[in-house]
Enzyme design. Structure first.
Site, PDB file in Angstrom:
ATOM      1  N   PRO A   1       5.135   3.302  12.059  1.00 17.07           N
ATOM      2  CA  PRO A   1       4.539   4.651  12.016  1.00 17.07           C
ATOM      3  C   PRO A   1       4.506   5.231  10.606  1.00 17.07           C
ATOM      4  CG  PRO A   1       6.777   4.743  12.921  1.00 17.07           C
ATOM      5  CD  PRO A   1       6.478   3.299  12.679  1.00 17.07           C
TER       6      PRO A   1
ATOM      7  N   GLY B   1       1.006  -2.325   6.976  1.00 20.73           N
ATOM      8  CA  GLY B   1       0.565  -2.926   5.726  1.00 20.73           C
ATOM      9  C   GLY B   1       1.081  -4.342   5.557  1.00 20.73           C
ATOM     10  N   ASP B   2       1.013  -4.825   4.311  1.00 25.51           N
ATOM     11  CA  ASP B   2       1.456  -6.186   4.026  1.00 25.51           C
ATOM     12  C   ASP B   2       2.947  -6.349   4.314  1.00 25.51           C
ATOM     13  OD1 ASP B   2      -1.098  -6.782   3.209  1.00 25.51           O
ATOM     14  OD2 ASP B   2      -0.705  -6.355   1.103  1.00 25.51           O
TER      15      ASP B   2
ATOM     16  N   GLY C   1      -1.988   0.087   6.062  1.00 21.58           N
ATOM     17  CA  GLY C   1      -0.978   0.135   4.999  1.00 21.58           C
ATOM     18  C   GLY C   1      -1.514   0.638   3.671  1.00 21.58           C
TER      19      GLY C   1
HETATM   20  C1  LIG Z   1      -7.332  -0.611 -14.754  1.00 25.73           C
HETATM   21  C2  LIG Z   1      -7.316  -0.957 -13.318  1.00 25.73           C
HETATM   22  C3  LIG Z   1      -6.538  -2.175 -13.036  1.00 25.73           C
HETATM   23  C4  LIG Z   1      -6.491  -2.491 -11.583  1.00 25.73           C
HETATM   24  C5  LIG Z   1      -5.813  -3.785 -11.338  1.00 25.73           C
HETATM   25  C6  LIG Z   1      -5.717  -3.980  -9.886  1.00 25.73           C
HETATM   26  C7  LIG Z   1      -5.143  -5.295  -9.541  1.00 25.73           C
HETATM   27  C8  LIG Z   1      -4.772  -5.237  -8.097  1.00 25.73           C
HETATM   28  C9  LIG Z   1      -4.257  -6.544  -7.596  1.00 25.73           C
HETATM   29  C10 LIG Z   1      -3.562  -6.273  -6.326  1.00 25.73           C
HETATM   30  C11 LIG Z   1      -2.915  -7.480  -5.770  1.00 25.73           C
HETATM   31  C12 LIG Z   1      -2.232  -7.073  -4.518  1.00 25.73           C
HETATM   32  C13 LIG Z   1      -1.397  -8.146  -3.969  1.00 25.73           C
HETATM   33  C14 LIG Z   1      -0.700  -7.650  -2.752  1.00 25.73           C
HETATM   34  C15 LIG Z   1       0.453  -7.065  -2.803  1.00 25.73           C
HETATM   35  C16 LIG Z   1       1.074  -6.475  -1.574  1.00 25.73           C
HETATM   36  O1  LIG Z   1       1.727  -7.491  -0.861  1.00 25.73           O
HETATM   37  C17 LIG Z   1       2.064  -5.438  -2.007  1.00 25.73           C
HETATM   38  C18 LIG Z   1       2.646  -4.722  -0.786  1.00 25.73           C
HETATM   39  O2  LIG Z   1       1.635  -4.049  -0.108  1.00 25.73           O
HETATM   40  P1  LIG Z   1       1.992  -2.926   0.985  1.00 25.73           P
HETATM   41  O3  LIG Z   1       2.584  -1.756   0.294  1.00 25.73           O
HETATM   42  O4  LIG Z   1       0.693  -2.604   1.664  1.00 25.73           O
HETATM   43  O5  LIG Z   1       2.971  -3.507   1.950  1.00 25.73           O
HETATM   44  N1  LIG Z   1       1.403  -4.457  -2.832  1.00 25.73           N
HETATM   45  C19 LIG Z   1       1.714  -4.305  -4.107  1.00 25.73           C
HETATM   46  O6  LIG Z   1       2.600  -4.901  -4.648  1.00 25.73           O
HETATM   47  C20 LIG Z   1       0.898  -3.289  -4.842  1.00 25.73           C
HETATM   48  C21 LIG Z   1       0.257  -3.882  -6.034  1.00 25.73           C
HETATM   49  C22 LIG Z   1      -0.745  -2.885  -6.515  1.00 25.73           C
HETATM   50  C23 LIG Z   1      -0.809  -2.897  -7.947  1.00 25.73           C
HETATM   51  C24 LIG Z   1      -1.768  -1.856  -8.410  1.00 25.73           C
HETATM   52  C25 LIG Z   1      -1.734  -1.840  -9.865  1.00 25.73           C
HETATM   53  C26 LIG Z   1      -2.591  -0.764 -10.386  1.00 25.73           C
HETATM   54  C27 LIG Z   1      -2.603  -0.895 -11.870  1.00 25.73           C
HETATM   55  C28 LIG Z   1      -3.144   0.287 -12.523  1.00 25.73           C
HETATM   56  C29 LIG Z   1      -3.048   0.070 -14.010  1.00 25.73           C
HETATM   57  C30 LIG Z   1      -3.608   1.226 -14.667  1.00 25.73           C
HETATM   58  C31 LIG Z   1      -3.829   1.019 -16.118  1.00 25.73           C
HETATM   59  C32 LIG Z   1      -4.715   2.151 -16.578  1.00 25.73           C
HETATM   60  C33 LIG Z   1      -4.720   2.293 -18.035  1.00 25.73           C
HETATM   61  C34 LIG Z   1      -5.609   3.389 -18.478  1.00 25.73           C
HETATM   62  N1  LIG Z   2      10.086   2.506  11.445  1.00 30.03           N
HETATM   63  C1  LIG Z   2      10.253   2.176  10.166  1.00 30.03           C
HETATM   64  N2  LIG Z   2      10.941   2.998   9.335  1.00 30.03           N
HETATM   65  C2  LIG Z   2      11.073   2.691   8.030  1.00 30.03           C
HETATM   66  N3  LIG Z   2      10.582   1.567   7.458  1.00 30.03           N
HETATM   67  C3  LIG Z   2       9.894   0.725   8.235  1.00 30.03           C
HETATM   68  C4  LIG Z   2       9.702   0.984   9.627  1.00 30.03           C
HETATM   69  N4  LIG Z   2       8.976  -0.048  10.159  1.00 30.03           N
HETATM   70  C5  LIG Z   2       8.755  -0.905   9.135  1.00 30.03           C
HETATM   71  N5  LIG Z   2       9.297  -0.463   7.986  1.00 30.03           N
HETATM   72  C6  LIG Z   2       9.248  -1.055   6.642  1.00 30.03           C
HETATM   73  O1  LIG Z   2       8.316  -0.324   5.866  1.00 30.03           O
HETATM   74  C7  LIG Z   2       7.899  -1.118   4.772  1.00 30.03           C
HETATM   75  C8  LIG Z   2       6.473  -0.837   4.406  1.00 30.03           C
HETATM   76  O2  LIG Z   2       5.676  -1.112   5.477  1.00 30.03           O
HETATM   77  P1  LIG Z   2       4.116  -1.392   5.373  1.00 30.03           P
HETATM   78  O3  LIG Z   2       3.637  -1.443   6.764  1.00 30.03           O
HETATM   79  O4  LIG Z   2       3.842  -2.549   4.525  1.00 30.03           O
HETATM   80  O5  LIG Z   2       3.529  -0.078   4.692  1.00 30.03           O
HETATM   81  P2  LIG Z   2       2.923   0.128   3.228  1.00 30.03           P
HETATM   82  O6  LIG Z   2       1.686  -0.689   3.153  1.00 30.03           O
HETATM   83  O7  LIG Z   2       2.623   1.588   3.142  1.00 30.03           O
HETATM   84  O8  LIG Z   2       3.925  -0.313   2.215  1.00 30.03           O
HETATM   85  C9  LIG Z   2       8.137  -2.545   5.190  1.00 30.03           C
HETATM   86  O9  LIG Z   2       9.032  -3.107   4.297  1.00 30.03           O
HETATM   87  C10 LIG Z   2       8.729  -2.464   6.578  1.00 30.03           C
HETATM   88  O10 LIG Z   2       9.802  -3.371   6.695  1.00 30.03           O
END
Ligand SMILES: CCCCCCCCCCCCC/C=C/[C@@H](O)[C@H](COP(=O)(O)O)NC(=O)CCCCCCCCCCCCCCC
Ligand SMILES: Nc1ncnc2c1ncn2[C@@H]1O[C@H](COP(=O)(O)OP(=O)(O)O)[C@@H](O)[C@H]1O
Ligand SMILES: [Ca+2]
Length: 571
Positions: free
Chosen positions: A153, A211-212, A254
């Site tokens: 949630p 999310g992931d 997510g």
């Molecule tokens: C200048 C713009 C640059 C944009 C670069 C974007 C690259 C994005 C690549 C994203 C790869 C994502 C791989 C997946 C990771 C996820 O597993 C993981 C968890 O996701 P959840 O929270 O949904 O559970 N997500 C992440 O680790 C988030 C990664 C996102 C990184 C965003 C980085 C933004 C960078 C912005 C730089 C800005 C520089 C600007 C200078 C003027």
């Molecule tokens: N009920 C809950 N309360 C708090 N954290 C949770 C709950 N259910 C799942 N999570 C944790 O929340 C984290 C983020 O979840 P995710 O679905 O990937 O959201 P987001 O994309 O916003 O990061 C995960 O590490 C997961 O283990």
């Protein structure tokens, strides 16, 4: 679809055929094992173009594939009045309506559920149609009938529960899928429930809404459960793991939704629900991550040290900001411009058909993944490759030639799939494959802020982010990282199966000890160790998805049947 395939469909034995009322005319409706429709206009008040999945403008014969039908049901009163509007007098002659729901492809890989209403002369005829269609659907054994659903949630903008209840559950109910829904109460609730409590034989798949990170929880629960049921020790880095029997569906809700986006081409909950209903199946690689022969975690998308590790570490303190925490922490991390020293040793996937810069995208039915699975099968067990040592910076093990690279890095990223997401529609490694048994290891060496910014910006447009002097990318099966000052890649046996001692390179301490360690971002979780060993396990899990489909709708039944037997096809 080939024309010959079309004729095979048409020539299937008829299961049911009646004259029914549809829109403003009486039509001959026919159902066979593979298609519904092919109805011929018997009486027309005015020429209209029909508009569903497989229908073209001039067609007076139309069809829906049974495999694309969601379900059939008696039409509810209100649907009937809404949709039949001004045709009441005709409808009165055919008062018993039923609705067939089917999938329609729209823009940008999104699917929608559309309805078509037929009217029958009597209740018995209506019952017969609804039952016969649903019976045919129940014969499609790839479709799930019982699903276990976990909702986080708190994912993303905290709309997971709403998205599931409003957008997804009604579709599951149309498809006669029964569900057990669990709204998680804490982190790891879903993982632990799957690991210990669930009777996996009681369901046909697991769905996560979130999310992931939520997907990662479900993967950990299912993979660990499968290994413990098969008495496989996850702590052995080179252990062949047992593939999971159940498929996993992702309803994206997510912050990044990279796994959903990379496997369906979009982050749309309705599209994902329809992939689940259709019973799609997409195999996927999983990386196992170990520290000193102790299992840490699995990864399916990004393992990132340096930049993405630091973004995640900073963003965890800002969860309250929702998805924009990543942009905020991204900017902050970019400005900090920290680099890290260490040694990377990796086993290149030299026998793989593709490479990270070959411009071959992983698409539905990808032949590189198919070939990769065959290779991975050969590489497991006794079929190890014995290759000679080639030069001084390469080390051999029982299963190939390892390369060792030392340096100062802004980022070390391993992308097991493209990692395409709304922020970066081509992804971190646009030509990485979902299920080829490899991961793309991207090494971004120390560079100026401006150059690094140019590199980052290329993730958001069509330019090649690897075409920069400080960036290199390798397609690998295994790798290890040792940060500076760690007890080194020394006398470490990177190939447990061969028993050889390899990679006895010493990562010497560097004089400028001012950089420290970063953290690994493992699919959005921070790992507790910087020194890790990673192995790719080819096709360990399967998703309710089919990979990203190729661009045109040609593959997808845009056909019109013209008088007689000639067919024309429209792209
Ligand atoms: C200048 C713009 C640059 C944009 C670069 C974007 C690259 C994005 C690549 C994203 C790869 C994502 C791989 C997946 C990771 C996820 O597993 C993981 C968890 O996701 P959840 O929270 O949904 O559970 N997500 C992440 O680790 C988030 C990664 C996102 C990184 C965003 C980085 C933004 C960078 C912005 C730089 C800005 C520089 C600007 C200078 C003027
Ligand atoms: N009920 C809950 N309360 C708090 N954290 C949770 C709950 N259910 C799942 N999570 C944790 O929340 C984290 C983020 O979840 P995710 O679905 O990937 O959201 P987001 O994309 O916003 O990061 C995960 O590490 C997961 O283990
Ligand atoms: Ca892969």
């Amino acid at each position: 679809m080939l024309i010959s395939e079309f004729f095979i469909m048409v020539n299937q034995p008829t299961l049911l055929s009646s004259q029914l009322f549809y829109e403003n005319r009486v039509v001959e409706v026919t159902l066979n094992r593979v298609m519904l429709g092919f109805w011929k206009e018997i009486e027309t008040r005015r020429k209209r173009s029909a508009s569903f999945n497989c229908i073209s403008k001039d067609a007076d014969h139309h069809f829906l594939l049974v495999s694309e039908i969601v379900g059939a049901r008696e039409t509810e009163e209100e649907d009937q009045t809404n949709k039949d509007g001004g045709r009441k007098h005709k409808v009165l002659l055919y008062p018993y309506a039923f609705t067939v729901s089917y999938t329609e492809r729209t823009k940008h890989h999104c699917w929608r559920c559309k309805d078509i209403i037929f009217h029958c002369l009597d209740e018995a005829q209506r019952q017969q149609w609804v039952q016969t269609i649903n019976n045919q659907l129940s014969l499609l054994s790839i479709r799930p009938k019982r699903l276990l659903v976990y909702i986080n949630p708190y994912s993303g903008k905290q709309r997971g529960k709403w998205i599931y209840e409003q957008r997804v559950a009604p579709l599951f109910s149309r498809a006669s899928i029964s569900t057990d829904v669990i709204v998680t109460e804490s982190a790891n609730h879903a993982r632990d429930h799957l690991k210990t409590e669930v009777d996996l034989k009681q369901c046909d798949g697991v769905v996560c809404v979130g999310g992931d990170g939520m997907f990662s929880e479900v993967v950990h629960g299912l993979v660990s459960r499968t290994q413990s049921d098969s008495r496989v020790d996850q702590n052995q880095p080179n252990q062949d793991l047992v593939p999971c029997a159940l498929r996993i569906g992702i309803i994206p809700a997510g912050s990044t939704d990279c796994i959903c986006y990379s496997t369906t081409g979009t982050n749309d909950p309705v599209t994902s629900a329809l992939h689940i209903i259709m019973g799609d199946s997409q195999p996927m690689d999983v990386c196992s991550v170990h520290h000193n022969n102790t299992f840490l975690r699995y990864s399916v998308s990004l393992l990132g040290y340096g930049f993405y590790g630091d973004v995640l570490t900073d963003s965890e303190r800002k969860r309250w900001m929702g998805p924009s925490r990543y942009d905020f922490s991204g900017l902050k991390t970019f400005l900090t411009h920290q680099y890290y020293e260490g040694t990377v040793a990796f086993l290149p996937a030299e026998d793989n058909l593709g490479n990270p810069r070959d411009k071959i995208k992983c698409r539905t039915g990808c032949h590189i993944c198919e070939q990769g699975a065959n290779n991975a099968h050969l590489l497991s067990g006794d079929h190890v490759h014995k290759m000679a040592e080639e030069n001084s910076d390469k080390e051999t093990s029982g299963d190939g030639v390892w390369r060792v690279i030392r340096g100062k890095f802004l980022a070390i990223n391993a992308a097991s799939m493209s990692c395409a997401c709304p922020r970066s529609p081509r992804g971190l490694s646009p030509y990485a494959h979902l299920a080829d048994g490899t991961t793309d290891l991207i090494l971004v060496r120390k560079a100026s802020r401006l150059d690094f910014l140019r590199h980052l910006i290329r993730h958001t447009n069509k330019d090649d982010q690897f075409d920069m002097s400080f960036v290199e990318v390798h397609r690998v099966r295994r790798f290890r990282f040792v940060p500076k000052h760690s007890s080194v890649i020394s006398e470490v046996d990177l190939s447990e199966t061969s028993g050889k001692k390899i990679c006895n390179q010493v990562c010497t301490a560097h004089p400028n000890d001012d950089t420290g360690h970063s953290n690994w971002n493992c699919d959005g979780e921070i790992l507790p160790h910087a020194d890790i060993q990673v192995s790719v396990h080819c096709q360990l899990i399967r998703l309710f998805a089919r990979g990203v489909e190729r661009g045109t709708t040609f593959d997808t039944y845009t056909c019109s049947v013209i008088e007689g037997s000639s067919l024309s096809w429209q792209a």
